[in-house]
Design a protein around this motif. Structure first.
Motif, PDB file in Angstrom:
ATOM      1  N   SER A   1       0.839  -1.200   0.000  1.00 33.26           N
ATOM      2  CA  SER A   1       0.000   0.000   0.000  1.00 33.26           C
ATOM      3  C   SER A   1       0.876   1.252   0.000  1.00 33.26           C
ATOM      4  CB  SER A   1      -0.908   0.004   1.226  1.00 33.26           C
ATOM      5  OG  SER A   1      -0.127   0.165   2.407  1.00 33.26           O
ATOM      6  N   ARG A   2       0.272   2.378  -0.309  1.00 35.69           N
ATOM      7  CA  ARG A   2       1.019   3.640  -0.319  1.00 35.69           C
ATOM      8  C   ARG A   2       1.491   4.003   1.094  1.00 35.69           C
ATOM      9  NH1 ARG A   2       1.108   7.643  -4.326  1.00 35.69           N
ATOM     10  NH2 ARG A   2       2.951   8.918  -3.937  1.00 35.69           N
ATOM     11  N   GLU A   3       0.708   3.576   2.092  1.00 35.55           N
ATOM     12  CA  GLU A   3       1.086   3.852   3.479  1.00 35.55           C
ATOM     13  C   GLU A   3       2.325   3.048   3.876  1.00 35.55           C
ATOM     14  OE1 GLU A   3      -2.801   5.175   2.648  1.00 35.55           O
ATOM     15  OE2 GLU A   3      -2.026   3.107   2.524  1.00 35.55           O
ATOM     16  N   GLU A   4       2.460   1.840   3.310  1.00 33.99           N
ATOM     17  CA  GLU A   4       3.605   1.002   3.641  1.00 33.99           C
ATOM     18  C   GLU A   4       4.872   1.442   2.904  1.00 33.99           C
ATOM     19  OE1 GLU A   4       1.829  -3.401   4.494  1.00 33.99           O
ATOM     20  OE2 GLU A   4       1.506  -2.592   2.489  1.00 33.99           O
ATOM     21  N   TRP A   5       4.703   1.865   1.664  1.00 32.81           N
ATOM     22  CA  TRP A   5       5.863   2.229   0.849  1.00 32.81           C
ATOM     23  C   TRP A   5       5.478   3.451   0.025  1.00 32.81           C
ATOM     24  CZ3 TRP A   5       8.852  -1.795  -2.639  1.00 32.81           C
ATOM     25  CH2 TRP A   5      10.109  -1.269  -2.959  1.00 32.81           C
ATOM     26  N   ASP A   6       6.017   4.577   0.380  1.00 31.72           N
ATOM     27  CA  ASP A   6       5.629   5.840  -0.250  1.00 31.72           C
ATOM     28  C   ASP A   6       6.343   6.021  -1.587  1.00 31.72           C
ATOM     29  OD1 ASP A   6       4.445   8.251  -0.705  1.00 31.72           O
ATOM     30  OD2 ASP A   6       5.738   9.394   0.645  1.00 31.72           O
TER      31      ASP A   6
ATOM     32  N   ALA B   1       2.818   2.472  -5.741  1.00 27.72           N
ATOM     33  CA  ALA B   1       2.268   1.628  -4.671  1.00 27.72           C
ATOM     34  C   ALA B   1       0.770   1.864  -4.522  1.00 27.72           C
ATOM     35  CB  ALA B   1       2.976   1.917  -3.350  1.00 27.72           C
ATOM     36  N   GLY B   2       0.074   0.876  -3.969  1.00 27.25           N
ATOM     37  CA  GLY B   2      -1.342   1.024  -3.655  1.00 27.25           C
ATOM     38  C   GLY B   2      -2.284   0.993  -4.837  1.00 27.25           C
ATOM     39  N   GLN B   3      -1.874   0.431  -5.968  1.00 24.53           N
ATOM     40  CA  GLN B   3      -2.754   0.367  -7.131  1.00 24.53           C
ATOM     41  C   GLN B   3      -3.918  -0.586  -6.866  1.00 24.53           C
ATOM     42  OE1 GLN B   3      -0.688   0.018 -10.997  1.00 24.53           O
ATOM     43  NE2 GLN B   3       1.222   0.310  -9.880  1.00 24.53           N
ATOM     44  N   ASP B   4      -5.127  -0.141  -7.183  1.00 24.60           N
ATOM     45  CA  ASP B   4      -6.328  -0.914  -6.852  1.00 24.60           C
ATOM     46  C   ASP B   4      -6.318  -2.306  -7.475  1.00 24.60           C
ATOM     47  OD1 ASP B   4      -7.310   1.118  -5.315  1.00 24.60           O
ATOM     48  OD2 ASP B   4      -8.622   1.938  -6.872  1.00 24.60           O
TER      49      ASP B   4
ATOM     50  N   MET C   1      -3.938  -4.445  -5.483  1.00 23.90           N
ATOM     51  CA  MET C   1      -4.363  -4.686  -4.097  1.00 23.90           C
ATOM     52  C   MET C   1      -5.442  -5.760  -4.028  1.00 23.90           C
ATOM     53  SD  MET C   1      -2.401  -2.644  -2.404  1.00 23.90           S
ATOM     54  CE  MET C   1      -3.095  -2.680  -0.765  1.00 23.90           C
TER      55      MET C   1
END
Length: 241
Positions: free
Chosen positions: A157-162, A166-169, A172
Motif C-alpha cells: 500500500s502507499r502507506e507502507e511504501w511511499d 504503490a497502492g494500485q487498486d 491490491m
C-alpha cells in the motif's frame, strides 16, 4: 524425480494455504472480539483449533539457522528449530521460466539489496502482476543455500511504501482468492482436454500446468511453454510499437 518435485510443490502450496487460512481465522476472531466489546459483552475463551503453522522446509535442515543479512526483511515469526519467517518491502525484478513446478528469480529490497528467491510456479502464475517489478510485501525464509523461499506476496500500500506506483487498486485486489480461482481453472481445463500441454505435448499436473488466454481460447500449457509464448508476444508487441 518428477513425482518428487510435484509432491514437494503440492506440499508447499498446501502449507501456503494453511498459513493464509490461519491468518484469516485470527482476523475473524479479532472481529468477534471487537464486536463483543462494542456491545459490552464478556470476552470468551476459545480452544486452539490447530498449532500455529510453520513454513514447509523442502530439503532444509531443521537446525536453527541465522537469516541472511537483509535489513529490509524483518522477523515476523520465530520458531525453535525452524528458520525465521521474515517480511519486508521489495520488487520482483526477474522471474526465470522453468520446465517444472517451481519458479525462481531475483528480488530487490527497498534499500536496493538483491536476493535470489524461489516458490511454487502456480503462485507466480496466478499472481503474475505482482511479479512484474511493482512494489510488494514479501514473506518467507532463507534456506541452506541462502535462497529466499517465498511463501506469501501481496501488493504494498502507499502507506507502507511511499512510492508512486504503490497502492494500485488492481494489484491490491490480488490475493488468495486469485490463487484459488486459478487452481479451479487449471482443474477444469485438465478435465476438459486432459493433462497435456497444448504446445509441447508433455504431461502436466495441477502444479505444473498453467492456463493461457490465446485470443478467445483458453489453453492448458506447461509453465515453460507459457513463458515462451508470453516472451514472444512481448517481443512482437515491441516490434509493432
Amino acid at each position: 524425480m518428477t513425482n518428487v518435485a510435484d509432491a514437494e510443490a503440492a506440499a508447499e502450496l498446501s502449507a501456503l494455504l494453511l498459513e493464509n487460512a490461519y491468518r484469516q481465522h485470527q482476523d475473524n476472531l479479532a472481529r468477534v472480539d471487537r464486536a463483543r466489546e462494542a456491545l459490552v459483552l464478556e470476552s470468551v475463551a476459545r480452544p486452539a483449533v490447530c498449532p500455529e503453522p510453520t513454513p514447509f522446509l523442502s530439503g532444509v535442515s531443521l537446525a536453527k539457522r541465522a537469516a541472511a543479512p537483509a535489513p529490509d526483511l524483518q522477523i515476523v515469526k520465530t520458531n525453535q528449530n525452524q528458520p525465521d519467517l521474515l517480511e519486508g518491502l521489495a520488487r520482483i525484478t526477474r522471474v526465470a521460466p522453468m520446465p517444472n513446478s517451481r519458479s525462481a528469480g531475483m528480488l530487490t529490497t527497498a534499500s536496493g539489496q538483491s536476493i535470489r528467491w524461489s516458490c511454487v510456479a502456480t503462485y507466480t502464475d496466478a499472481l503474475a502482476p505482482l511479479f512484474d517489478r511493482v512494489p510488494v510485501v514479501v514473506r518467507g525464509f532463507f534456506t541452506d543455500n541462502k535462497h529466499f523461499a517465498l511463501t506469501l506476496i501481496r501488493a504494498a500500500s502507499r502507506e507502507e511504501w511511499d512510492v508512486e506506483d504503490a497502492g494500485q487498486d488492481d494489484l491490491m485486489r490480488l490475493g488468495q482468492d486469485t490463487v484459488t480461482m486459478a487452481a479451479r481453472i487449471r482443474k477444469e481445463l485438465m478435465r476438459l482436454h486432459g493433462p497435456i500441454c497444448r504446445d509441447c505435448g508433455d504431461t502436466v499436473t495441477k502444479s505444473s500446468a498453467a492456463p493461457y488466454q490465446d485470443g478467445d481460447e483458453l489453453l492448458l500449457l506447461c509453465h515453460l511453454c507459457k513463458a515462451i509464448r508470453k516472451e514472444a508476444g512481448s517481443a512482437l508487441q515491441a516490434v509493432n510499437v
